[in-house]
Design a protein around this motif. Structure first.
Motif, mmCIF file in Angstrom:
data_model
loop_
_atom_site.group_PDB
_atom_site.id
_atom_site.type_symbol
_atom_site.label_atom_id
_atom_site.label_comp_id
_atom_site.label_asym_id
_atom_site.label_seq_id
_atom_site.Cartn_x
_atom_site.Cartn_y
_atom_site.Cartn_z
ATOM 1 N N LEU A 73 0.671 -0.920 0.132
ATOM 2 C CA LEU A 73 0.122 0.013 -0.137
ATOM 3 C C LEU A 73 1.277 1.284 -0.062
ATOM 4 C CD1 LEU A 73 -1.974 -1.548 2.823
ATOM 5 C CD2 LEU A 73 -3.301 -0.577 1.347
ATOM 6 N N SER A 74 0.605 2.727 -0.770
ATOM 7 C CA SER A 74 1.448 3.029 -0.782
ATOM 8 C C SER A 74 0.271 4.689 -1.173
ATOM 9 C CB SER A 74 2.588 3.198 -2.447
ATOM 10 O OG SER A 74 1.753 2.623 -2.765
ATOM 11 N N PRO A 75 0.390 4.815 0.526
ATOM 12 C CA PRO A 75 -0.599 6.769 0.050
ATOM 13 C C PRO A 75 -0.028 7.451 -0.892
ATOM 14 C CG PRO A 75 0.579 5.704 1.870
ATOM 15 C CD PRO A 75 1.250 5.181 1.078
ATOM 16 N N ALA A 76 -0.633 8.840 -1.619
ATOM 17 C CA ALA A 76 -0.111 9.645 -2.041
ATOM 18 C C ALA A 76 -0.234 11.005 -1.665
ATOM 19 C CB ALA A 76 -0.914 9.523 -2.834
ATOM 20 N N PRO A 77 0.362 11.696 -2.211
ATOM 21 C CA PRO A 77 -0.347 13.507 -1.950
ATOM 22 C C PRO A 77 -1.374 13.706 -2.039
ATOM 23 C CG PRO A 77 1.266 13.473 -3.494
ATOM 24 C CD PRO A 77 1.232 11.899 -3.644
ATOM 25 N N PHE A 78 -2.461 12.765 -2.633
ATOM 26 C CA PHE A 78 -4.109 13.246 -2.591
ATOM 27 C C PHE A 78 -4.622 12.183 -1.735
ATOM 28 C CE2 PHE A 78 -3.073 10.431 -6.324
ATOM 29 C CZ PHE A 78 -3.643 9.538 -5.925
ATOM 30 N N SER A 79 -3.884 11.694 -0.392
ATOM 31 C CA SER A 79 -4.254 10.647 0.664
ATOM 32 C C SER A 79 -4.129 11.842 1.706
ATOM 33 C CB SER A 79 -3.589 9.123 0.950
ATOM 34 O OG SER A 79 -2.565 8.510 -0.787
ATOM 35 N N SER A 80 -5.612 10.820 2.015
ATOM 36 C CA SER A 80 -5.881 11.468 3.797
ATOM 37 C C SER A 80 -6.036 10.385 4.550
ATOM 38 C CB SER A 80 -6.770 12.219 4.122
ATOM 39 O OG SER A 80 -8.147 11.089 3.869
ATOM 40 N N GLU A 81 -5.793 11.223 5.792
ATOM 41 C CA GLU A 81 -6.076 10.074 6.883
ATOM 42 C C GLU A 81 -7.054 8.818 6.870
ATOM 43 O OE1 GLU A 81 -3.332 9.612 9.755
ATOM 44 O OE2 GLU A 81 -4.695 7.376 10.271
ATOM 45 N N LYS A 82 -7.970 9.378 6.671
ATOM 46 C CA LYS A 82 -9.612 9.224 6.282
ATOM 47 C C LYS A 82 -9.475 7.656 4.912
ATOM 48 C CE LYS A 82 -14.142 9.182 5.147
ATOM 49 N NZ LYS A 82 -14.198 7.900 4.965
ATOM 50 N N ASP A 83 -8.341 7.302 4.576
ATOM 51 C CA ASP A 83 -8.319 6.957 3.256
ATOM 52 C C ASP A 83 -7.536 6.079 4.282
ATOM 53 O OD1 ASP A 83 -9.557 8.460 1.670
ATOM 54 O OD2 ASP A 83 -7.424 9.913 1.144
ATOM 55 N N VAL A 84 -6.480 6.130 5.012
ATOM 56 C CA VAL A 84 -5.988 5.294 5.380
ATOM 57 C C VAL A 84 -6.369 4.355 6.750
ATOM 58 C CG1 VAL A 84 -4.507 4.770 7.882
ATOM 59 C CG2 VAL A 84 -4.133 6.016 5.960
ATOM 60 N N ASP A 85 -8.267 5.035 7.386
ATOM 61 C CA ASP A 85 -8.598 4.250 8.669
ATOM 62 C C ASP A 85 -9.519 3.417 7.123
ATOM 63 O OD1 ASP A 85 -7.587 5.344 10.607
ATOM 64 O OD2 ASP A 85 -9.800 7.283 10.586
#
Ligand code: PLP
Length: 356
Positions: A333-345
């Motif tokens: 899994l690789s978060p991006a500059p457009f990802s947020s903590e909500k995406d993580v949850d």
């Protein structure tokens, strides 16, 4: 909070996208595409527009990596750039050792001549031991972070160790913007356009320091290779542009799109991008550690990897609304500059449901 808002990207509807290390979605603003089409149909202005793009991209990359824009080249893709630089380096140093891992991208690139290979474990220690053991000439092939585990290499330490032994380094920085990294005398840097750089497939950027020892392909080097033809001089280009993609098929549209995405990234800066994705990856990792998954080792990671819980995990995750990379026995899994903590949850909740 997102670092760059989701509205800037064409994201798969209703899905969480944690796959930035594989491929960045297209930008929602289509103006670069239409500008390119418009200019292409204007005979006189077309060349000025191409020159503008060419200059802009080289100087943006120069600013991002603190190098002279004359050290930048624009390739058709990262694979050809890696091959080209390695081939030319080997022409100059025929009986050398290539230091590389058995896994991950630059290791797939091997010149078509007999060379000694020193295979290393995909860790800092693996590279540092091989460098210490290398006698004679050698070149280190490495990427910013290990493709399988997501573990980041200490490139500065590896580059410095290589320099102290007179070895060269080719860094594939496709998956990682490497904010603390700058062009060094003994290190060429190459990155694909379609990952952190946010552009399309089919374009890549390379940087070679002036001192990097490369030979032309003896007898076959083309004068006309590159985006700007040296028609007035008929001599080899003195700058890194001699490694540019060549011929009439230069991917100018891809360059226009890459220019747009690099400008967007440059407006926030590499350091902010790094902080954002590392913060989210750290949080993701800590939340996943409460689930029944086998996390793979990580340091300073921008990607989080765990052992694949069952076959076809990737397509099952997509059915559940989560886009990630899975294969080779692991999930990434690789978060991006457009990802947020909500995406993580939301991602953690989906994975929890999938494995329960
Ligand atoms: C680390 C890395 N480098 C390079 C590439 C290939 O890039 P390109 O398609 O531009 O050759 C990939 C895969 O897309 C990759 O994962």
């Amino acid at each position: 909070m997102e670092l760059i808002g989701k509205q800037h990207y064409v994201l798969p509807e209703g899905k969480i996208y944690l796959n930035w290390a594989a491929s960045c979605p297209a930008l929602a603003d289509t103006s670069a595409f239409f500008e390119y089409r418009k200019m292409k149909s204007l005979n006189r202005e077309k060349n000025a527009y191409y020159d503008f793009l060419d200059d802009e991209v080289r100087s943006l990359v120069g600013r991002l990596f603190q190098c002279e824009s004359s050290r930048v080249f624009i390739a058709a893709n990262a694979t050809s750039a890696l091959l080209d630089v390695l081939d030319r380096w080997l022409l100059r140093h025929p009986n050398s050792t290539i230091i590389k891992t058995r896994q991950s991208y630059p290791s797939l690139v091997l010149a078509g001549q007999a060379v000694q290979t020193h295979w290393v474990h995909a860790t800092d220690a693996g590279y540092l031991e091989a460098i210490a053991a290398c006698s004679g000439t050698g070149i280190v092939l490495i990427e910013g972070c290990d493709y399988l585990s997501g573990r980041r290499y200490d490139i500065n330490a590896i580059q410095a160790a290589a320099a102290s032994k007179g070895l060269s380094v080719i860094l594939d920085a496709s998956q990682w913007p490497a904010p603390n990294l700058h062009l060094q005398e003994n290190m060429a840097i190459i990155f694909a356009g379609h990952k952190w750089a946010g552009g399309p497939n089919g374009i890549a950027i390379g940087m070679i320091p002036e001192s990097f020892p490369l030979d032309g392909r003896s007898g076959t080097e083309s004068l006309n290779r590159g985006w700007r033809l040296p028609l007035d001089t008929f001599s080899f280009k003195p700058t890194a542009a001699r490694l540019d993609a060549g011929g009439g098929g230069n991917p100018y549209l891809n360059l226009a799109l890459l220019h747009q995405s690099l400008s967007l990234l440059a407006s926030v800066g590499r350091a902010a991008v790094e902080n954002h994705v590392v913060e989210l990856a750290t949080s993701l990792r800590s939340k996943l550690s409460h689930l029944n998954v086998q996390l793979l080792p990580a340091n300073r990671a921008s990607m989080v990897c765990f052992q694949m819980p069952f076959a076809d995990f990737g397509s099952a995750a997509e059915d559940h609304g989560l886009i990630l990379t899975s294969g080779l026995g692991r999930v990434r899994l690789s978060p991006a500059p457009f990802s947020s903590e909500k995406d993580v949850d939301d991602a953690v909740a989906i994975i929890e449901r999938m494995i329960s």
